[in-house]
Design an enzyme around this catalytic site. Structure first.
Site, PDB file in Angstrom:
ATOM      1  N   HIS A   1     -16.070  15.182 -10.898  1.00 56.44           N
ATOM      2  CA  HIS A   1     -15.659  13.811 -11.230  1.00 56.44           C
ATOM      3  C   HIS A   1     -15.476  13.016  -9.952  1.00 56.44           C
ATOM      4  CE1 HIS A   1     -13.450  10.459 -13.041  1.00 56.44           C
ATOM      5  NE2 HIS A   1     -12.459  10.687 -12.207  1.00 56.44           N
TER       6      HIS A   1
ATOM      7  N   SER B   1     -28.334   8.894   3.225  1.00 60.26           N
ATOM      8  CA  SER B   1     -28.627   7.659   2.494  1.00 60.26           C
ATOM      9  C   SER B   1     -27.688   6.545   2.919  1.00 60.26           C
ATOM     10  CB  SER B   1     -28.491   7.913   0.987  1.00 60.26           C
ATOM     11  OG  SER B   1     -28.480   6.702   0.286  1.00 60.26           O
ATOM     12  N   SER B   2     -26.381   6.857   2.986  1.00 63.34           N
ATOM     13  CA  SER B   2     -25.398   5.833   3.353  1.00 63.34           C
ATOM     14  C   SER B   2     -25.622   5.342   4.767  1.00 63.34           C
ATOM     15  CB  SER B   2     -23.986   6.394   3.237  1.00 63.34           C
ATOM     16  OG  SER B   2     -23.669   6.682   1.917  1.00 63.34           O
TER      17      SER B   2
ATOM     18  N   LYS C   1      -4.789 -10.870   2.867  1.00 65.77           N
ATOM     19  CA  LYS C   1      -5.937 -11.181   2.004  1.00 65.77           C
ATOM     20  C   LYS C   1      -5.489 -11.591   0.608  1.00 65.77           C
ATOM     21  CE  LYS C   1      -9.947  -9.163   2.611  1.00 65.77           C
ATOM     22  NZ  LYS C   1     -10.778  -9.835   3.628  1.00 65.77           N
TER      23      LYS C   1
ATOM     24  N   HIS D   1      -2.026  10.623   7.138  1.00 67.33           N
ATOM     25  CA  HIS D   1      -1.065  10.363   6.075  1.00 67.33           C
ATOM     26  C   HIS D   1      -1.483  11.079   4.796  1.00 67.33           C
ATOM     27  CE1 HIS D   1      -3.615   6.561   5.213  1.00 67.33           C
ATOM     28  NE2 HIS D   1      -3.849   7.401   4.242  1.00 67.33           N
ATOM     29  N   HIS D   2      -2.674  11.684   4.808  1.00 68.70           N
ATOM     30  CA  HIS D   2      -3.073  12.524   3.684  1.00 68.70           C
ATOM     31  C   HIS D   2      -2.556  13.936   3.882  1.00 68.70           C
ATOM     32  CE1 HIS D   2      -5.995   9.515   2.198  1.00 68.70           C
ATOM     33  NE2 HIS D   2      -6.151   9.241   3.471  1.00 68.70           N
TER      34      HIS D   2
ATOM     35  N   SER E   1     -13.739 -12.555  -2.913  1.00 69.35           N
ATOM     36  CA  SER E   1     -13.755 -13.776  -2.112  1.00 69.35           C
ATOM     37  C   SER E   1     -14.893 -14.707  -2.496  1.00 69.35           C
ATOM     38  CB  SER E   1     -13.861 -13.421  -0.622  1.00 69.35           C
ATOM     39  OG  SER E   1     -12.693 -12.791  -0.185  1.00 69.35           O
TER      40      SER E   1
ATOM     41  N   TRP F   1     -12.811  17.422  -4.611  1.00 73.69           N
ATOM     42  CA  TRP F   1     -13.824  16.708  -3.826  1.00 73.69           C
ATOM     43  C   TRP F   1     -13.507  16.767  -2.349  1.00 73.69           C
ATOM     44  CZ3 TRP F   1     -14.295  12.292  -0.690  1.00 73.69           C
ATOM     45  CH2 TRP F   1     -13.104  11.567  -0.486  1.00 73.69           C
TER      46      TRP F   1
ATOM     47  N   GLU G   1     -13.381   6.083   4.654  1.00 74.49           N
ATOM     48  CA  GLU G   1     -14.203   6.091   3.447  1.00 74.49           C
ATOM     49  C   GLU G   1     -13.595   5.215   2.352  1.00 74.49           C
ATOM     50  OE1 GLU G   1     -17.023   7.030   2.378  1.00 74.49           O
ATOM     51  OE2 GLU G   1     -16.787   7.119   0.213  1.00 74.49           O
TER      52      GLU G   1
ATOM     53  N   ARG H   1      -1.105  17.434  -9.090  1.00 73.66           N
ATOM     54  CA  ARG H   1      -2.515  17.137  -9.339  1.00 73.66           C
ATOM     55  C   ARG H   1      -3.304  18.390  -9.635  1.00 73.66           C
ATOM     56  NH1 ARG H   1      -5.050  13.859  -4.306  1.00 73.66           N
ATOM     57  NH2 ARG H   1      -6.910  14.084  -5.579  1.00 73.66           N
TER      58      ARG H   1
ATOM     59  N   ASP I   1     -35.927 -10.647   3.063  1.00 67.83           N
ATOM     60  CA  ASP I   1     -35.674  -9.281   2.583  1.00 67.83           C
ATOM     61  C   ASP I   1     -34.739  -8.610   3.591  1.00 67.83           C
ATOM     62  OD1 ASP I   1     -36.012  -6.467   1.546  1.00 67.83           O
ATOM     63  OD2 ASP I   1     -37.604  -7.413   0.388  1.00 67.83           O
TER      64      ASP I   1
ATOM     65  N   THR J   1      -3.800  -6.432   4.600  1.00 69.82           N
ATOM     66  CA  THR J   1      -4.169  -6.393   3.190  1.00 69.82           C
ATOM     67  C   THR J   1      -3.390  -7.437   2.423  1.00 69.82           C
ATOM     68  OG1 THR J   1      -4.388  -4.015   3.530  1.00 69.82           O
ATOM     69  CG2 THR J   1      -4.607  -4.813   1.293  1.00 69.82           C
TER      70      THR J   1
ATOM     71  N   TYR K   1     -11.757   2.667   2.704  1.00 70.43           N
ATOM     72  CA  TYR K   1     -11.938   1.259   3.064  1.00 70.43           C
ATOM     73  C   TYR K   1     -13.385   0.849   2.949  1.00 70.43           C
ATOM     74  CZ  TYR K   1      -7.113   1.233   3.992  1.00 70.43           C
ATOM     75  OH  TYR K   1      -5.775   1.329   3.806  1.00 70.43           O
TER      76      TYR K   1
ATOM     77  N   HIS L   1     -10.331   8.676   5.363  1.00 66.79           N
ATOM     78  CA  HIS L   1      -9.589   7.450   5.210  1.00 66.79           C
ATOM     79  C   HIS L   1     -10.463   6.206   5.378  1.00 66.79           C
ATOM     80  CE1 HIS L   1      -6.282   5.232   4.023  1.00 66.79           C
ATOM     81  NE2 HIS L   1      -6.683   4.354   4.895  1.00 66.79           N
TER      82      HIS L   1
END
Lengths: 183, 517, 384
Positions: B67, B160-161, B322, B293-294, B259, B132, B246, B441, B96, B319, B248, B244
């Protein structure tokens, strides 16, 4: 005109990249060794430790505790001969750990140390330790393995108890030392 | 010179057209969203009541792992890459993307990667079952045989990314229409430019982590194995250094979409454009220095833990800036509430709630109680689903008329929105309570005091799932039979170069660059 | 200074506002032995500090949310186009940007002060009165009272029949163990946490402790529990299929009660040594063996002995259970390298091992008639 030049250029750049990576592969390990020696990271005891006079700080007593864990299916009897000692900083202290291989196969173990609390680890110096080497033990054999340590005199004042933990791993499959047992 | 698209399957296999590739990314990501959603439905069905009703816990662990992987790498990231492909050239007046053939490759390796990843569930020993986040030694010494295919698939997705990110940077830096300075670019382009730099910086780190796992599993190395002098915690540091930024990477393009939508439907320019740019850059920079922090319960020294707490709390500042700017954009505008605007407003509320729980988990002592519980699951679903997914859905409703020349049915759109909004909140709000009450979890089964909220959450998830089927229906119905629109500026308050080209957008646009004042 | 005032404000306001909510949410019957809307304040100073911090930041977020969403909702109503208005055109203000950058930053700095103090306190393991080593296994915990020569396994006591919905679930479903950890009240206990296989995490929410159990490394944390009682926690790091099935139960008792218990535990070791000399009847071994089997083997090999081949082989009708006893002993005592079969030699005592092997050799129609005695196990372990 463009294609030929581009193709050659790409080929040259690719070859160059391959050479660069190969060079990096060979140069990295010695470079890392130098880095670790200079910074002391990874616990490498190179010639970073300069011999100082052996003054013992009698004003402090530090409790050093020993714990042992067998990792995975490691079947050996393994543990400290004493659960804890009280030492003065600066005082070289020898202790032993016992190990017994109860199986009918020669085996090799690797002990991995871990020190708690984190801010004590840098001040806990092992001058001799069975964890420095792989430990072979023949089937049914037992042994006592030494550790000699010094608690550094600049251990933070807030720390009074240090725990030295060893985890024992079975590395028989990965070790060439097994053969040395059958003599 | 302009000719229409090629015919047949060849059109799609060999296209270098950013609109075609964008469409393929969007359809691919939606199908992955359905697959990941299906896994979620199975998870919530099992968790509907205590006890193991449907599956063994070992399979449950595969579901939670897949998932996460499918949703992050298969759904949300490709979805925003699809939006980038469609909209960035249009928004900067370019014909293009800078590297159209690489663009094609970036897309087509994704279905390959996901076939490999999905196939692991049918292999002996089952698919990846270690979360994951694949912490060793669970993902090395104790992993099923399929771990190598999992690693291979992840490498392909990463490639790819990275290629997509390079493309975006090259396009945005080199192909803006004359007159479009950087500080005149739409926010969606800015957020994607910054995201692309994040991608190029951290996807290789994931590749490194995953390769070290491959080495430990197959080649006898001990990067993460204490027996050989390694450290499982090293993995966590390397992984979260990727992980982390990732998150963002996932949210910044979503910010860009908001926006775009809010000013359109408030009929008022975006408030504080330059602040928005700087805030986005600040968030991106800060995202590199907060990873641990993880890992607040891993046994880090005090100094390290304090530092990561402070740095993490800091991210709340840009944040918040924004969010305030979006509200200020709406303030004293002339607001209408079409479906895209509903999603954008819901984003502001729900993402902010997710941001609040983010500040809560940033407090290291309190995180002792939140870490690895449903509180964290609630937090990240609020920011990723009510955040990124709602933003993406809003983007689809917003730009769909431009893509296909037909308008969606507004009543059906609003219905889909409310179903999603209500379903989402019923699913995830109670998960805060579950976490605070003590439910960890990745639990296949749970003690009885957690039963009530789990049942509520599961019911919500079925509603939310239904809402996605309705979304699919809405999109297809629009494409096939929606009311035709031809107005270039489809929305009254819309600004930007994409609203100057015909509706639907021709296959080739801006073959000659426009004038930007 | 500011932080203290804020916390005081929170301690007054929070109970008032949460009171109606807590009354509704605190359920004591039907298996709900803890409130399910909010974090528990717990029974240690640390857990209460964490709770206060949690409530403080929660209320700050609520206030900010009310203000921000309030402005937005107001705008959605007052500034809607259908009221016939024209949109304004303003779109920047440096002053405002500075204001809403600086004010949140100040709020965060204010929050960081109590958070820092709390973290420093949490990390202070000094001057502990006793030490307990906690080792995570797949899927149970081992506790060792350092210096006391007491150690035991603590495994899930919920029967498989409840998990697979063949029996009604007990009140402490998935939160009960066979051997709880016992510690004395008002005593600073230091926990040394590690793992013998994958990463686990030891989480006691009532104590405000959670620490990862990392194989090869030792972590430490501490608790001084202020109220006697039974407290339940969970493993909090994905560790494989049994992640949800290895709860933690800690019994906090008066200090003299603890000493009594400790002595009992020590003499238990002596008692086991005595029992090892005893000869048991087959039916005694079968009864005890079934209990051990259901606790320690059934999770993988299933209650019906059929396992889930190929990963978890069937014991029913197997060559191992019907063949050479020594081979069977070897597998159970030493485990099987490279598979999930653990070495139970260190986890179960001689009596339990004898009983479970006897059970496996006679249950489900295996009927070998073998009665393995504790002394056989002892001899096997020492004569290998």
């Amino acid at each position: 005109m463009a294609t030929k030049t581009t193709g050659k250029l790409i080929a040259k750049l690719s070859a160059g990249a391959v050479v660069m990576f190969l060079f990096a592969m060979f140069v990295m390990p010695p470079l890392y060794d130098v880095f670790c020696e200079v910074t002391g990271l990874g616990g490498k005891t190179g010639d970073r430790y300069v011999a100082t006079d052996a003054t013992i700080d009698e004003s402090r007593t530090i409790r050093v505790q020993f714990v042992a864990t067998n990792n995975g299916e490691m079947p050996w009897d393994f543990g400290p001969t004493v659960h804890e000692v009280r030492v003065h900083p600066g005082e070289p202290t020898p202790v032993t750990f016992f190990a017994r291989n109860p199986t009918d196969m020669d085996m090799v173990a690797q002990a991995v140390p871990s020190v708690s609390p984190a801010n004590a680890a840098r001040h806990f110096l092992k001058t001799e330790c069975f964890c420095f080497n792989q430990q072979p033990l023949a089937a049914g054999a037992e042994t006592e393995m030494p550790v000699v340590f010094i608690v550094d005199r600049d251990l933070p004042r807030a720390v009074n108890t240090i725990t030295l933990s060893y985890t024992l791993f079975d590395i028989t499959a990965h070790s060439e030392n097994v053969a040395s047992l059958s003599n | 010179m302009a000719h229409g698209p090629a015919k047949g399957i060849g059109r799609w296999l060999f296209t270098t057209n950013h609109k075609d590739i964008g469409s393929m990314y969007l359809w691919f990501s939606f199908s992955m969203f359905i697959v990941g959603g299906f896994f979620a439905m199975l998870i919530r069905a099992e968790l509907f009541s205590p006890g193991l009703q449907m599956m063994r816990p070992e399979f449950f662990n595969q579901l939670t792992t897949m998932h996460g992987l499918v949703m992050i790498f298969g759904a949300i990231m490709p979805a925003f890459v699809g939006l980038a492909n469609w909209m960035i050239p249009l928004q900067i007046g370019a014909p293009d993307m800078a590297l159209p053939r690489m663009n094609n490759l970036s897309f087509w390796i994704l279905p390959v990667a996901f076939v490999i990843l999905m196939s692991t569930m049918f292999m002996e020993g089952g698919g990846p079952n270690f979360g994951w986040t694949f912490y060793p030694p669970l993902s090395t010494t104790y992993a099923p045989d399929s771990v190598n295919y999992f690693i291979f698939a992840l490498h392909i997705m990463g490639a790819s990314s990275i290629m997509g990110a390079i493309n975006i940077i090259a396009t945005v830096l080199n192909m803006r229409a004359p007159g479009m300075t950087m500080m005149k670019m739409p926010m969606f382009v800015w957020t994607w430019l910054i995201t692309a730099f994040l991608l190029v910086a951290v996807m290789p780190v994931l590749a490194g982590a995953v390769t070290m796992v491959l080495m430990d599993v197959n080649f006898g190395t001990s990067f993460f194995d204490a027996a050989g002098g390694g450290d499982p915690i090293l993995f966590q540091h390397v992984f979260w250094f990727f992980g982390h930024p990732e998150v963002y990477i996932i949210i910044l393009p979503a910010f860009g979409v908001i926006s775009a939508i809010i000013p359109t439907f408030s009929r008022k320019p975006l408030f504080g454009y330059s602040s928005m740019v700087y805030a986005t850059a600040a968030i991106a920079f800060l995202s590199f220095i907060v990873w641990a922090h993880h890992m607040f319960t891993v046994g880090m020294p005090l100094t390290g833990e304090l530092y990561f707490m402070y740095a993490t709390m800091l991210i709340a500042v840009p944040t918040g800036v924004k969010v305030f700017n979006w509200v200020a954009t709406m303030f004293r505008g002339a607001i209408t509430f079409e479906t895209p605007m509903l999603f954008a407003i819901a984003f502001i509320i729900l993402f902010t709630i997710g941001g609040f729980t983010g500040v809560m988990v940033a407090m290291a002592p309190a995180d002792i109680q939140y870490h690895d519980t449903y509180f964290v699951i609630a937090h990240f679903h609020y920011v990723m689903v009510a955040g990124a997914v709602f933003s993406g859905t809003g983007a689809v409703y917003y730009w769909l008329p431009k893509w296909c020349g037909r308008m969606y049915d507004e009543t059906m759109g609003k219905l889909q929105f409310w179903l999603a909004f209500i379903g989402f909140n019923i699913t995830f709000f109670p998960q805060h309570f579950l976490g605070l009450a003590g439910m960890p979890r990745r639990y296949a089964d749970y003690s009885l005091q957690f039963a009530d909220w789990n049942m509520v959450s599961s019911i919500g998830s079925f509603i939310y799932g239904a809402a996605q089927i309705l979304l699919l229906y809405n999109v297809i119905a629009t494409i096939v039979a929606g009311k035709r629109v031809t107005e270039p500026k489809t929305w009254e308050g819309a600004e930007g170069l994409e609203w100057t080209v015909p509706t639907p957008a021709p296959y080739h646009t801006f073959s000659t660059p426009p004038e930007v004042k | 200074m500011l932080a203290k005032a804020e916390l005081l404000f929170v301690r007054v306001l929070a109970p008032l506002l949460l009171l109606p909510l807590s009354a509704a949410s605190f359920a004591e019957e039907g298996g709900m032995w803890r409130e399910v809307l909010n974090m528990t304040p717990g029974v240690t100073e640390v857990s209460r500090t964490i709770y206060d911090l949690h409530m403080a930041i929660f209320w700050i977020c609520v206030v900010i949310g009310v203000v921000v969403f309030g402005i937005m909702f107001y705008s959605m109503i007052a500034h809607r186009k259908s009221s016939g208005r024209e949109a304004a055109n303003f779109h920047e203000s440096t002053a405002v940007e500075i204001a809403w950058t600086v004010i949140p930053a100040l709020i965060l700095i204010v929050m960081a002060v109590p958070a820092t103090k709390a973290l420093i306190h949490l990390y202070d393991t000094s001057e502990a009165e006793m030490d307990i080593k906690v080792t995570g296994y797949q899927w149970k915990w081992q506790y060792e009272y350092l210096g006391e020569d007491v150690q035991f396994m603590s495994e899930l006591a919920t029967p498989e029949s409840e998990i697979y919905n063949n029996e009604a679930k007990g009140e402490f479903y998935l939160a009960n163990v066979n051997n709880p950890l016992v510690i004395p009240v008002d005593t600073k206990v230091r926990f040394l946490i590690t793992s013998k296989d994958v990463i686990h995490a030891w989480w006691m929410t009532d104590f405000g402790i959670k620490k990862d159990a990392v194989p090869g490394f030792i972590n430490e944390t501490w608790a001084r529990v202020e109220e006697t009682g039974v407290y339940r926690g969970y493993c909090a790091e994905l560790c494989g299929q049994g992640h949800a099935f290895m709860p933690i139960v800690v019994q906090v008792v008066e200090k003299d009660e603890y000493q009594t218990w400790l002595q009992e535990k020590k003499s238990e070791a002596a008692a086991i040594r005595e029992l090892t000399q005893k000869t048991f009847e087959l039916d005694e071994l079968m009864t005890q063996g079934e209990g051990v089997y259901n606790r320690s083997c059934a999770a993988c090999h299933q209650a019906n002995g059929e396992g889930i081949p190929p990963t978890f082989p069937s014991i029913k009708g197997s060559d191992v259970a019907l063949g050479d006893v020594n081979h069977h002993l070897d597998i159970v005592v030493n485990g099987v390298e490279g598979t999930a079969m653990q070495a139970f030699g260190a986890q179960l005592n001689e009596v339990e091992l004898a009983a479970v092997i006897t059970y496996q050799r006679n249950a489900w129609g295996n009927d070998t008639g073998d009665a393995v005695q504790p002394i056989d196990v002892y001899n096997f372990k020492h004569g290998q």
